[in-house]
Design a protein around this motif. Structure first.
Motif, PDB file in Angstrom:
ATOM      1  N   ARG A 260     -20.670   1.674  24.548  1.00  0.00           N
ATOM      2  CA  ARG A 260     -19.976   0.543  25.163  1.00  0.00           C
ATOM      3  C   ARG A 260     -19.700   0.801  26.639  1.00  0.00           C
ATOM      4  NH1 ARG A 260     -18.147  -3.347  21.708  1.00  0.00           N
ATOM      5  NH2 ARG A 260     -18.241  -2.887  19.471  1.00  0.00           N
ATOM      6  N   TYR A 266     -24.364  -5.859  23.280  1.00  0.00           N
ATOM      7  CA  TYR A 266     -23.951  -5.924  21.881  1.00  0.00           C
ATOM      8  C   TYR A 266     -24.169  -7.320  21.333  1.00  0.00           C
ATOM      9  CZ  TYR A 266     -21.752  -1.396  21.057  1.00  0.00           C
ATOM     10  OH  TYR A 266     -21.538  -0.069  20.829  1.00  0.00           O
ATOM     11  N   ARG A 270     -22.321  -4.773  16.801  1.00  0.00           N
ATOM     12  CA  ARG A 270     -23.406  -3.789  16.821  1.00  0.00           C
ATOM     13  C   ARG A 270     -24.195  -3.890  18.116  1.00  0.00           C
ATOM     14  NH1 ARG A 270     -26.409  -4.255  11.025  1.00  0.00           N
ATOM     15  NH2 ARG A 270     -27.983  -3.193  12.274  1.00  0.00           N
ATOM     16  N   PRO A 271     -24.640  -2.751  18.661  1.00  0.00           N
ATOM     17  CA  PRO A 271     -25.480  -2.814  19.851  1.00  0.00           C
ATOM     18  C   PRO A 271     -26.852  -3.377  19.511  1.00  0.00           C
ATOM     19  CG  PRO A 271     -25.393  -0.578  19.040  1.00  0.00           C
ATOM     20  CD  PRO A 271     -24.411  -1.364  18.218  1.00  0.00           C
ATOM     21  N   THR A 279     -31.463   1.153  23.080  1.00  0.00           N
ATOM     22  CA  THR A 279     -30.484   0.143  23.451  1.00  0.00           C
ATOM     23  C   THR A 279     -31.059  -0.738  24.556  1.00  0.00           C
ATOM     24  OG1 THR A 279     -29.431   1.448  25.197  1.00  0.00           O
ATOM     25  CG2 THR A 279     -28.664   1.820  22.934  1.00  0.00           C
TER      26      THR A 279
END
Length: 328
Positions: A260, A266, A270-271, A279
């Motif tokens: 984060r 996100y 959840r990412p 990510t």
């Protein structure tokens, strides 16, 4: 600078380091505790739900005396694997921030000497969830007799203990406390404990409740905790349950502060992750349960170790294939 910096030396983080090594990528693992810190913090008498073969990493066999490994057997196994593989692991070095971009990440960490910086082309976060328990969100939950971590029954001998929860952890703790000489009450908001409780625990628990050895207070929501016990809201009204100790065992959620604060995107809790577990911040990967928010029931060592293979294969391809990281 290393090719891959792994955050977390649990089973999934170690699996990632092994994959990096075998793909010819230089690596470094940073861990805020000891190797396999999560397992070290498990209840001392815990037995895994999984068979040994399903939590092995790197092709190293995990030999256990019973059909399923104990906490101690698994803890020693992962530490020995790290040793035999010659993995580069810095223990008691806590990562506090991730900066930079693909090819030039700076990882900020802290050890007993102060702050440190490490440089890496790629970062793989494998921080798990066990150190991030769910909270009740009620007054009194920070009182000193309210505990979220359980090790063993000895400190609770002869005392009244309320165990809050209805899944594996709560049931296992309640049984262990009962056999350790505590007066145990299990408090759960549902009508009964979850049917997913380990098959060897559920009948044991049910029989202990039937014989009166463990008290089960169901359909009870904790409204507040006081030094003397718990205020419960039940269908028939408010009740008070005396307790010398309160053990909250209501599950965990992903330990994702680093993700984060690194600014990854996100979707809900959840990412956003690619099929390779990357990510939205290119070069930053999240494997194991750290990338799944509150969904800790579907991500385990078994599939987390597969995340490691997928993510590291993607990194190796970007680095030009096997051996590309050697001597870089």
């Amino acid at each position: 600078m290393v090719d891959v910096l792994v955050v977390g030396a649990g089973p999934v983080g170690l699996a990632a380091a092994i994959e990096a090594k075998r793909l010819g990528l230089s690596h470094l693992v940073l861990e805020r505790g000891t190797v396999a810190e999560t397992l070290y913090r498990f209840p001392r008498q815990m037995v895994f739900f999984s068979e040994s073969k399903n939590i092995e990493i790197g092709g190293h066999p995990l030999v256990s005396q019973g059909p399923k490994p104990t906490r101690l057997e698994a803890l020693l196994y992962y530490q020995r694997v790290a040793e035999r593989e010659g993995l580069r692991v810095l223990t008691y070095t806590e990562v506090v921030g991730i900066q930079g971009e693909e090819g030039a990440f700076q990882v900020l960490a802290r050890d007993r000497f102060g702050e440190r910086r490490f440089w890496a082309r790629y970062v793989v976060v494998a921080t798990g969830y066990f150190a991030n328990p769910n909270r009740l969100g009620v007054s009194g939950e920070d009182l000193p007799h309210v505990l979220y971590r359980y090790e063993e029954a000895a400190p609770f001998f002869g005392r009244k203990v309320a165990v809050v929860g209805g899944s594996n952890s709560a049931v296992e703790v309640a049984l262990d406390l009962y056999r350790g000489g505590a007066e145990v009450t299990l408090v759960h908001r549902g009508r009964w404990v979850r049917p997913s409780v380990k098959y060897w625990l559920l009948p044991d628990f049910e029989n202990r409740v039937k014989e009166g050895s463990i008290r089960a207070v169901m359909e009870a929501r904790v409204k507040a905790i006081t030094p003397a016990g718990l205020v419960l809201e039940r269908p028939q009204g408010e009740e008070f349950l005396e307790a010398d100790f309160v053990l909250v065992q209501i599950g965990y959620r992903a330990e994702d502060r680093l993700l984060r604060e690194a600014g990854v995107a996100y979707e809900g809790e959840r990412p956003l992750l690619s099929p390779e577990f990357e990510t939205s911040r290119r070069g930053l990967f999240a494997i194991g349960s750290c990338g799944f928010g509150p969904d800790t029931r579907s991500v385990f060592i078994e599939n987390g170790r597969e995340h490691a293979k997928v993510a590291l294969s993607a990194i190796a391809r970007r680095r030009g294939g096997v051996g590309a990281g050697q001597g870089a």
